[in-house]
Design a protein around this motif. Structure first.
Motif, PDB file in Angstrom:
ATOM      1  N   UNK A   1       0.852  -1.187   0.000  1.00 48.86           N
ATOM      2  CA  UNK A   1       0.000   0.000   0.000  1.00 48.86           C
ATOM      3  C   UNK A   1       0.887   1.236   0.000  1.00 48.86           C
ATOM      4  N   UNK A   2       0.454   2.231  -0.743  1.00 49.57           N
ATOM      5  CA  UNK A   2       1.164   3.508  -0.800  1.00 49.57           C
ATOM      6  C   UNK A   2       2.641   3.316  -1.121  1.00 49.57           C
ATOM      7  N   UNK A   3       2.923   2.446  -2.099  1.00 52.01           N
ATOM      8  CA  UNK A   3       4.270   2.200  -2.629  1.00 52.01           C
ATOM      9  C   UNK A   3       5.196   1.523  -1.620  1.00 52.01           C
ATOM     10  N   UNK A   4       4.611   1.025  -0.513  1.00 53.04           N
ATOM     11  CA  UNK A   4       5.408   0.353   0.503  1.00 53.04           C
ATOM     12  C   UNK A   4       4.919  -1.078   0.660  1.00 53.04           C
ATOM     13  N   UNK A   5       5.740  -1.928   1.226  1.00 50.06           N
ATOM     14  CA  UNK A   5       5.373  -3.315   1.472  1.00 50.06           C
ATOM     15  C   UNK A   5       5.661  -3.638   2.927  1.00 50.06           C
ATOM     16  N   UNK A   6       4.631  -4.035   3.649  1.00 53.60           N
ATOM     17  CA  UNK A   6       4.761  -4.334   5.068  1.00 53.60           C
ATOM     18  C   UNK A   6       4.440  -5.809   5.284  1.00 53.60           C
TER      19      UNK A   6
END
Length: 634
Positions: free
Chosen positions: A220-225
């Motif tokens: 999400x939002x260019x991030x990966x968690x």
């Protein structure tokens, strides 16, 4: 393991991933989730080497074998089972070597190739491929049909079977459940649970993720968690993280307000100017915490009809099917206002045939279809996505249905399906499958139906849209009949089930778990009857193919045995020479002098070992010769 360090990935001008850090540990099963278009499939392409990182570093062990599920199938005249077997490249390579050795009469090469075939369980490969096909819903009669004879959805199943057939250390599956019925999904879950390699799968089926995933990676939002646990664990952990983030955000906003008030109050005073500048710098250094935007972009409902009829629709003594080939016979069903029905049954049993007959898309072969005076059907099926006008906008699609509707009301309605701003005015040609599915659902919702007929409505939809659809159906007061492999959606939107199976449509008294147990029992009984017939036929006469395979295996066994005998005789000759050398040393008188005691002991020990080894070789030689004599007599 797979390691992504500060990886950024762009597609055109769009940044999908921005300096992400991820580690995928060997043997873990990872669910990859996120809204459509966030970069999940692009990450797969990155892992497959079809895309390169724009910055950062991606490392995958060089010796890892990667299997992936292709999303398209080219036209092919190959049989379904051969297409699946093509997934095992090493098997095909060995089979080619066998054919070459048989053609040239090279028995040594043939023996070696057959030995390699045994190492990769090649003699059972055809059986394993058929079992994969059966698990994914193909009948025994279909395994030899050409790939070209299957529809698009069934071809995707062939791609899945081919990926499962491929020996792999890493498997990448993109929406593997989209074209499966519930029974095939449960079978696939069981298969994947025992898969020993690293599995990364993209899925919008929360039950499937709950049953398979060890970890969840959310983009999400260019991030990966990354979150440990299955999908339900992810929801709990993310909710806790967002709650903490929201609390930190509120505290930070309060601090910002305090600083700004101080600066505005004292920046003009010389005595406080230094403190004011210090606080301004604090603001500049502060990394702003974004508010927790947890609200879904989808907010819609199915508009309800003004009038009802009781019953809404009725089928009496009906036969349903195609070209006078009935699939369902003597059907008597009635749908009352407010009914909420889920259709259960394996693919091909007639669920979609029933819905198409209720809609009127299929004419009845016999019987009556009686519609209530105020019946208004809202119908959604996957083929309707292809019927959309790709040159028209979402706005124009609605305007064609309701020319008098205001632009503002249409925009507000489409906004609930996340067609915001200019998106509502753009031609839909470049839309993704998920966006087109949303538009098709929007057209159904706009029409104010009092009977919703939905055939696999969640295909191509991301998890946020899944939830929004589930909530909209829960709030919908009209009647609903739905076909879906999404167990979460069924459990939360329907009150009763109809079982479509064996040419019948009957009420099913039980939950989804009860249905699965029932259908498994039915399929096992059917398979047992088929196996009995096959066994009876085989006992009478082996077919030519089986005879050829039997002869080939016999030749291979004889060739391998002779090769082993030749190798053993070489070892026996070598041991004999070594013993003769030791005996020669022991025949020298000096070896028995006191100063040579240690050397004498070593020679005697060596002699004993060689003698024991030679005895073992002789036993093996006798056994091998007996085997060869037996094989040559057969």
């Amino acid at each position: 393991m797979i390691n992504l360090r500060e990886v950024s990935l762009r597609r055109g001008t769009q940044c999908l991933l921005d300096h992400i850090n991820l580690i995928f540990y060997p043997g873990r099963h990872i669910g990859l989730i996120g809204q459509n278009g966030c970069g999940k499939s692009s990450l797969f392409q990155l892992l497959l080497g079809k895309l390169q990182v724009d910055s950062g570093e991606l490392s995958i062990p060089n010796n890892w074998r990667i299997a992936h599920m292709a999303q398209e199938v080219s036209a092919s005249t190959r049989s379904a089972v051969d297409y699946v077997l093509d997934g095992d490249l090493r098997l095909r390579e060995i089979q080619a070597l066998i054919a070459k050795a048989e053609a040239s009469g090279d028995h040594d090469a043939l023996a070696h190739a057959y030995s390699d075939l045994d190492e990769v369980d090649g003699f059972n490969a055809h059986y394993r491929a058929e079992q994969l096909l059966h698990g994914l819903g193909f009948t025994q009669d279909q395994v030899n049909d050409s790939v070209n004879s299957f529809s698009g959805g069934w071809r995707i199943r062939l791609n899945l079977a081919q990926a499962l057939m491929s020996p792999s250390d890493l498997m990448l599956l993109d929406e593997p459940t989209n074209h499966l019925d519930m029974d095939a999904i449960v079978w696939l879950e069981q298969w994947l649970k025992v898969y020993q390699g690293t599995l990364i799968l993209i899925s919008h089926d929360r039950d499937f993720l709950d049953n398979i995933a060890d970890d969840i990676v959310h983009i999400e939002k260019q991030n990966a968690i990354s979150y440990s646990g299955n999908y339900s664990d992810f929801e709990r952990q993310r909710a806790a993280r967002l709650a903490e983030q929201q609390s930190m955000f509120v505290k930070q906003q309060r601090r910002i307000e305090e600083i700004e008030q101080f600066v505005n109050r004292f920046k003009a005073k010389a005595s406080k100017a230094k403190q004011a500048q210090s606080r301004i710098k604090e603001l500049e250094r502060m990394e702003l915490i974004g508010p927790a935007h947890v609200d879904s972009p989808f907010h819609f409902r199915f508009r309800e009809a003004d009038k009802q009829s009781t019953p809404l629709i009725n089928l009496s003594q009906a036969s349903l099917g195609y070209k006078e080939a009935p699939i369902l016979t003597n059907i008597n069903v009635s749908v009352a206002p407010g009914a909420r029905i889920g259709l259960l049954g394996p693919n091909g049993a007639g669920k979609s045939t029933l819905i198409k007959s209720l809609v009127g898309e299929l004419d009845l072969l016999a019987g009556e279809r009686i519609c209530g005076e105020h019946l208004k059907i809202g119908y959604f099926a996957q083929h309707q996505l292809e019927a959309l006008d790709v040159n028209a906008s979402a706005m124009l699609h609605i305007q064609r249905l309701s020319p008098r509707a205001t632009e503002q009301s249409i925009r507000a309605f489409l906004g609930g399906f996340n067609f915001q701003g200019d998106k509502a005015l753009e031609p839909i040609m470049p839309f993704s499958g998920g966006e087109k599915a949303r538009l098709a659902l929007a057209l159904v919702a706009w029409e104010k139906p009092n009977l919703l007929l939905l055939d696999e409505p969640t295909n191509h939809l991301d998890l946020e849209m899944h939830y929004a659809l589930c909530e909209a159906l829960q709030d919908y007061a009209g009647a609903l009949i739905i076909i879906s492999h999404d167990r979460y959606l069924l459990r939360n939107t329907v009150d009763e089930y109809w079982r479509v199976y064996g040419g019948e449509v009957v009420p099913f008294d039980g939950a989804l778990e009860d249905y699965h147990q029932w259908i498994q029992k039915e399929l096992q009984q059917t398979q047992a009857v088929k196996q009995k017939k096959i066994a009876s036929s085989d006992n009478k006469k082996l077919d030519k193919k089986a005879q050829r395979q039997q002869k080939s295996q016999h030749r291979e066994s004889l060739s391998v045995a002779k090769k082993q005998l030749k190798k053993l005789e070489h070892q026996m000759e070598k041991a004999k020479q070594e013993k003769e050398a030791v005996d020669a040393e022991l025949s020298v008188e000096d070896i028995y002098q006191a100063e040579n005691k240690v050397q004498l002991q070593n020679l005697l020990k060596t002699q004993a070992n060689i003698t024991a080894q030679m005895a073992k070789f002789e036993d093996q030689w006798v056994a091998l010769n007996l085997d060869i004599e037996t094989l040559e007599k057969e």
